[in-house]
Design an enzyme around this catalytic site. Structure first.
Site, PDB file in Angstrom:
ATOM      1  N   CYS A  37      50.443  38.911  48.042  1.00 33.11           N
ATOM      2  CA  CYS A  37      49.919  39.163  49.385  1.00 33.11           C
ATOM      3  C   CYS A  37      50.257  38.016  50.332  1.00 33.11           C
ATOM      4  O   CYS A  37      49.931  38.071  51.508  1.00 33.11           O
ATOM      5  CB  CYS A  37      48.410  39.340  49.356  1.00 33.11           C
ATOM      6  SG  CYS A  37      47.870  40.587  48.200  1.00 33.11           S
ATOM      7  N   CYS A 106      42.864  35.376  56.972  1.00 37.39           N
ATOM      8  CA  CYS A 106      42.925  34.002  56.441  1.00 37.39           C
ATOM      9  C   CYS A 106      41.527  33.396  56.408  1.00 37.39           C
ATOM     10  O   CYS A 106      41.159  32.691  55.462  1.00 37.39           O
ATOM     11  CB  CYS A 106      43.825  33.126  57.302  1.00 37.39           C
ATOM     12  SG  CYS A 106      45.535  33.682  57.335  1.00 37.39           S
TER      13      CYS A 106
END
Ligand SMILES: Cc1ncc(COP(=O)(O)O)c(C=O)c1O
Lengths: 137, 404
Positions: A37, A106
């Site tokens: 990912c 994130c």
């Protein structure tokens, strides 16, 4: 892709980069994400007898925003209790770093990382208590 | 030194000053500005003369007859005209086409469009070296195959296909053969008298000519016919209407003239620069060249850096204009389909960089890049938990990652 000044600052001078001994009883380790990912974060905390996070270290494989999110988080968790650290929200990180919508994941990953580190630390000590009981019997 | 340093000659090239000079002579009132189709006065005749000289210069580069060159707006249009043009013209002969997975989007998307129109397309898988073999093509040809379209040099990895051999296969089986040569013309020798290619696409801006102009080679003997895609005044023998852009065509012609005259010498110089780059990267661990190392055009290198994430790599290399296979730099947010087709996993595709050097690259440029790359890779590996684990001997493929 334009990065905010704060992301650039953490990216250029990441804080608390490093690795602690994950066998150490006073250390909790959280590793989240997946290489496929594009981001993997490892966040480690060192907790003193009073239950306060004394030190934190990270290493992150990922984009600039992922590196900045984890770097910022190590600064924030130091001096906090486990409960306080585990209650840090990804939105606070995203806001502080002015992350654009495509980079929100994130900050989510960073939140997951600290929760995982706290959980790991607690799991280690739950085991301690159980063995203590077992020995006492 | 002008920063960022340009290492993206595969994307486009600056116009050679000699080309710019020729082009500028075809714009102003006192220059050669006429419409090449004007048959009744000197302005038209002079423009036509310039355009026909340019056509000859393009033909000369690939050993073709000038009458086999059709002007277009670039390789994208040439690919469209070739593939749709043949498919539509010969649709009663068959409705099957063959291409490869790693063609430029100008070919792939055109094929997708034809599929929606009822054509059938076979997409050949290249080997892990990025090469499509004549045997693969031969095996895929059917009774109803009308066209094979295989690129000469791939734009991401720079690998060269053996189009002479594929041409033999197609001719023997009486199937038309189109080659996208946008990235090979002017870099490697092409002899269309010897090669059995029926259609070939060219672009000026990859060889120091202007953007927005290209050409399609359309073989005369044996003859191949096309259905026009742009209709109008019947220019270019009806195959492509539109007033010819004298300055653009003159620019492409001059770019081809220079390429023909200087190609061999230039390729040696560019090859030495690429070798300098490659040698300078040798001391970096876990670095992989994407695509065949030997069968590639001289100026290009596509490498992946294991355990380094692509977007942060590009971020650290902001002084270098390079292209990346990373999703973050693509419009589609997918990692490069070319690298995926070679069998690279997502991580390796993400951490790939394409360096392409060219006419204006210097040794100092390469040395500067090497210093920057070392700094960036060291820094990011220092930061990478995956690098730690690799160094500790952990097999990363055995770990159960929590995908998110
Ligand atoms: C292999 C290939 N085909 C086609 C094209 C498209 O060319 P143009 O930009 O002239 O339309 C390019 C360049 O982008 C290319 O590299």
């Amino acid at each position: 892709m334009a990065y905010s000044d704060k992301v650039m600052d953490h990216y250029d001078n990441p804080r608390n980069v490093g690795k602690m001994d994950d066998m150490d009883d006073s250390v909790g380790t959280g590793m989240v994400g997946a290489p496929a990912c594009g981001d993997v974060m490892r966040l480690q905390i060192k907790v003193n007898d009073a239950g306060i996070i004394e030190d934190a270290k990270f290493k992150t494989y990922g984009c600039g925003s992922a590196i900045a999110s984890s770097s910022l988080l190590t600064e924030w968790v130091k001096g906090r209790t486990l409960d306080e650290a585990a209650s840090i929200k990804n939105t606070e990180i995203a806001e502080e770093l002015a992350l654009p919508p495509v980079k929100i994941h994130c900050s989510v990953l960073a939140e997951d990382a600290i929760k995982a580190a706290v959980k790991d630390f607690r799991a280690k000590h739950a085991a301690d208590q159980q063995t203590a009981v077992a020995v006492g019997e | 030194m002008k920063l960022p340093i340009y290492f993206d000659y595969a994307a486009t090239t600056p116009v050679d000053p000699r080309v710019a000079q020729k082009m500028s002579e075809c714009l102003l009132a006192e220059g050669n500005f006429g419409n090449p189709a004007s048959r009744s006065h000197k302005y038209g005749w002079e423009a036509e003369e310039a355009v026909e000289l340019a056509r000859r210069q393009v033909a000369d580069l690939v050993n073709a007859d000038p009458r086999e060159i059709v002007w277009t707006s670039g390789a994208t249009e040439s690919d469209n005209l070739a593939i749709k043009g043949v498919a539509h013209f010969y649709k009663n002969k068959g409705k099957h086409l063959i291409t490869s997975r790693i063609e430029h989007k100008a070919v792939l998307d055109t094929c997708r469009h034809l599929e929606r129109e009822g054509f059938e397309v076979t997409y050949l898988e290249p080997g892990s070296d990025g090469i499509v073999t004549p045997e693969q093509v031969a095996a895929a040809i059917r009774e109803d195959t009308v066209l094979v379209s295989i690129m000469h040099v791939n734009n991401e990895i720079g690998v060269i296909n053996d189009i002479a051999a594929i041409g033999e296969v197609c001719r023997a089986k009486k199937v038309f053969f189109h080659v996208d040569a946008a990235q090979s013309a002017g870099k490697i020798d092409i002899d269309l008298e010897a090669m059995k290619v029926d259609l070939m696409s060219f672009s000026a801006h990859k060889i120091y000519g202007p953007k927005g102009v290209g050409a399609l080679y359309v073989r005369r003997k044996p003859r191949i016919r096309l259905e026009a895609q742009i209709h109008g005044g019947g220019h270019e023998r009806g195959m492509r209407s539109g007033t010819l852009a004298t300055h653009q065509l003159v620019g492409m012609g001059e770019a081809c003239r220079i390429a023909k005259a200087e190609m061999h010498e230039e390729q040696i110089r560019i090859g030495a620069l690429r070798e300098r780059l490659w040698q300078g990267l040798q001391d970096i661990e876990e670095i992989h060249v994407n695509g065949s190392f030997d069968k590639r055009v001289s100026g290009w290198l596509n490498v992946s850096f294991n355990y380094v994430e692509g977007e942060s790599l590009i971020m650290s290399l902001s002084d270098l204009a390079v292209s990346s296979g990373s999703a973050c730099t693509s419009a589609s947010l997918e990692p490069s389909y070319v690298l995926r087709a070679l069998g690279l996993n997502d991580e390796m595709a993400h951490s790939s960089l394409r360096f392409s050097v060219g006419r204006f690259t210097s040794e100092e440029d390469v040395d500067y890049a090497l210093a920057k790359i070392h700094l960036a890779v060291n820094k990011l590996r220092e930061l990478s938990p995956l690098w730690d684990m690799y160094k500790d001997g952990v097999d990363l493929t055995k770990i159960e990652w929590a995908a998110h």
